[in-house]
Enzyme design. Structure first.
Site, PDB file in Angstrom:
ATOM      1  CG  ASP A 116      -1.902  -0.900   1.148  1.00 42.29           C
ATOM      2  OD1 ASP A 116      -2.272  -1.532   0.027  1.00 42.29           O
ATOM      3  OD2 ASP A 116      -2.458  -1.677   2.159  1.00 42.29           O
ATOM      4  CG  ASP A 133      -6.793  -1.486  -1.186  1.00 40.90           C
ATOM      5  OD1 ASP A 133      -7.101  -2.830  -1.384  1.00 40.90           O
ATOM      6  OD2 ASP A 133      -5.671  -1.141  -0.636  1.00 40.90           O
TER       7      ASP A 133
END
Length: 200
Positions: free
Chosen positions: A159, A173
């Protein structure tokens, strides 16, 4: 002669026209049946094109982040409001449930299988885009789960998008969330994946 024709009668022309109309309708119906699979294939192509695009964008962004940003100071895009900061996330989207990595891996794999099966009945362009986003996002994070440390099916997702006062996330995401929002909107509008519209 005219009187004889009046008594005998003439062929029923409207029936003939009706027969021709029925034949035309049958031909038209046959054309619809012939073109429907073609339309379905085009929607499937859109679904997989969107999925591939989302997947490649996610994969390439993670490769750049791991090579250039990991173990370095965050990059400020909009001051403290938006930064690029590489982290490894063993949980679900936005860092939720880090103790259930294998479960989330199985869920992602199941989502991919369900979307692939649903694609066979797909005749709606908006649904094709929505499912493509879900598929691409699920594949992106599943790739991390399988191939990244600490091990197969237990890998931590990369991330790097870090808004202020919010969880760090990635492009996969984002694709999953956008696809989910689009599906909710389509459901409220009564549009089904097969292209039919229903009103509750």
């Amino acid at each position: 002669m005219a009187e004889a024709e009046r008594i005998i009668g003439t062929p029923d022309i409207p029936d003939a026209e009706g027969t021709e109309g029925d034949e035309a309708a049958d031909r038209a119906e046959g054309q619809v049946e012939e073109t429907a699979p073609g339309r379905g294939k085009r929607k499937i192509m859109v679904l997989f094109a969107v999925a591939v695009l989302a997947y490649l964008l996610d994969l390439s962004s993670k490769m750049i982040v791991v090579a250039k940003l990991e173990h370095h100071e965050p990059i400020e895009l909009i001051g403290d409001w938006l930064q690029l900061s590489a982290i490894r996330n063993a949980g679900a989207a936005f860092g939720i449930g880090e103790a259930f990595t294998i479960i989330f891996t199985c869920i992602a794999a199941t989502v991919i299988v369900v979307i692939a099966r649903l694609a066979r009945k797909l005749y709606s362009l908006p649904w094709a885009i929505a499912l493509g986003l879900l598929l691409g996002g699920a594949l992106g994070n599943l790739t991390d789960r399988i191939f990244r440390a600490p091990g197969t099916f237990q890998g931590a997702v990369v991330d790097f998008i870090a808004p202020a006062h919010f969880a760090v996330f990635n492009l996969a995401d984002s694709a999953i969330v956008c696809g989910g929002i689009l599906i909710v909107i389509l459901s409220f509008k009564g549009l089904d994946p097969d292209g039919t519209v229903h009103k509750d």
